[in-house]
Scaffold this motif. Structure first.
Motif, PDB file in Angstrom:
ATOM      1  N   THR A 100     -53.946  46.969 -71.458  1.00 59.23           N
ATOM      2  CA  THR A 100     -55.154  47.426 -72.141  1.00 59.23           C
ATOM      3  C   THR A 100     -55.975  48.416 -71.328  1.00 59.23           C
ATOM      4  O   THR A 100     -56.755  49.186 -71.882  1.00 59.23           O
ATOM      5  N   HIS A 101     -55.839  48.376 -70.011  1.00 61.52           N
ATOM      6  CA  HIS A 101     -56.594  49.242 -69.111  1.00 61.52           C
ATOM      7  C   HIS A 101     -55.630  50.165 -68.376  1.00 61.52           C
ATOM      8  O   HIS A 101     -54.411  49.981 -68.437  1.00 61.52           O
ATOM      9  N   ASN A 155     -61.316  51.641 -68.792  1.00 62.83           N
ATOM     10  CA  ASN A 155     -61.288  50.361 -69.506  1.00 62.83           C
ATOM     11  C   ASN A 155     -60.612  50.468 -70.860  1.00 62.83           C
ATOM     12  O   ASN A 155     -60.066  51.521 -71.220  1.00 62.83           O
ATOM     13  N   ASP A 156     -60.662  49.383 -71.639  1.00 63.01           N
ATOM     14  CA  ASP A 156     -59.938  49.333 -72.899  1.00 63.01           C
ATOM     15  C   ASP A 156     -60.565  50.173 -74.007  1.00 63.01           C
ATOM     16  O   ASP A 156     -59.989  50.313 -75.080  1.00 63.01           O
ATOM     17  N   THR A 157     -61.761  50.745 -73.766  1.00 61.65           N
ATOM     18  CA  THR A 157     -62.367  51.663 -74.730  1.00 61.65           C
ATOM     19  C   THR A 157     -62.134  53.121 -74.357  1.00 61.65           C
ATOM     20  O   THR A 157     -62.583  54.017 -75.067  1.00 61.65           O
ATOM     21  N   ALA A 159     -63.227  54.439 -71.443  1.00 60.72           N
ATOM     22  CA  ALA A 159     -64.307  54.909 -70.593  1.00 60.72           C
ATOM     23  C   ALA A 159     -63.962  54.730 -69.126  1.00 60.72           C
ATOM     24  O   ALA A 159     -63.355  53.723 -68.727  1.00 60.72           O
TER      25      ALA A 159
END
Length: 276
Positions: A100-101, A155-157, A159
């Motif tokens: 995810t990251h 990160n997972d978004t 960013a």
């Protein structure tokens, strides 16, 4: 007061962590390892990363020999708190990974040179009593990339949540004790000197080899000084082929030194009667 957590980790199955319940906002999570009757506490990111770098289990894929960064840290609400970066030559995974990251090696203009994907490990409570929230952590080997100017955690978004600037000069390390030729049994102070033209703060890892560097045992991680008391009576014996190795990081660059050979007396075998 200490709260014990555990986290599933694919190489070892279970890794323990501890947190100070009297300071719930303190994100200084530690891992606890056990060696004989001694309990050792080290930074969890370094512990997990060193498992891959220094002591890969037989069932793990051997990977490829190369130069790797050990990128580790904790994911806090405000961003990633990164541990000092260490650089090793080792067998490691050279692929992009999955998760995810991600960790990106970027050049000076922001171009991504390499991406390593991962999923952070999340501890869960193993003890009774008040709950305390633990933070996700990670430790990944990333192949060193020529021309890289920054290592960035995403990160997972998508960013950017943390980065290490790859600048400055690597420290120079010299081991001042042992000097070689000694016979060491019991506690002695291993000492080294670090010189660095652009940094006064260094973090060191200390290792011991009983077989002239064929294998290494981690003695301590995140040593902030330039010495460590080592009880050689608790270490495997070696007839003139023992060595100490020290890695020192200024946060982004790594220097290393290996001692000359010395002797640690062999230990007698111990027998235990199990029955009757």
């Amino acid at each position: 007061r200490v709260k014990v957590f555990s986290a599933e980790e694919p190489r070892t199955g279970l890794v323990f962590r501890a947190a100070n319940l009297d300071a719930p906002g303190d994100a200084t999570w530690e891992s606890i390892g056990r060696l004989g009757d001694e309990t050792e506490i080290m930074n969890l990111g370094t512990y997990n990363g060193m498992l891959s770098v220094l002591d890969p289990p037989p069932s793990s894929p051997p990977g490829e020999l190369g130069i790797f960064w050990l990128v580790s840290g904790t994911l806090e609400p405000a961003g990633a708190r990164l541990d000092p970066l260490f650089t090793f030559e080792t067998l490691g995974p050279s692929g992009p990974g999955s998760g995810t990251h991600r960790i990106e090696a970027r050049n000076g203009s922001g171009t991504v040179l390499f991406t390593k994907s991962f999923t952070p490990s999340v501890p869960h409570t193993e003890t009774t009593g008040p709950e305390a929230e633990a933070l996700p952590f990670f430790a990944e080997l990333v192949p060193v990339q020529a021309g890289a100017a920054r290592i960035v955690v995403v990160n997972d978004t998508g960013a950017d949540v943390g980065q290490i600037a790859l600048e400055g000069s690597a420290p120079t390390v010299g081991i001042t004790f042992p000097v070689g030729g000694e016979t060491l049994d019991g506690p002695y102070t291993v000492a080294w000197a670090v010189t660095d033209p652009d940094s006064a703060v260094h973090t060191s890892l200390v290792q011991y080899s009983p077989d002239d560097g064929a294998t290494w045992l981690s003695l301590a991680s995140e040593v902030n000084g330039a010495s460590l008391v080592v009880d050689f009576a608790s270490l495997p014996g070696s007839a003139g082929n023992a060595r100490i190795r020290v890695f020192s990081s200024d946060g982004a660059n790594t220097g290393a030194a290996t001692s000359n050979r010395f002797t640690v007396p062999k230990k007698l075998p111990q027998a235990t009667i199990l029955s009757p």
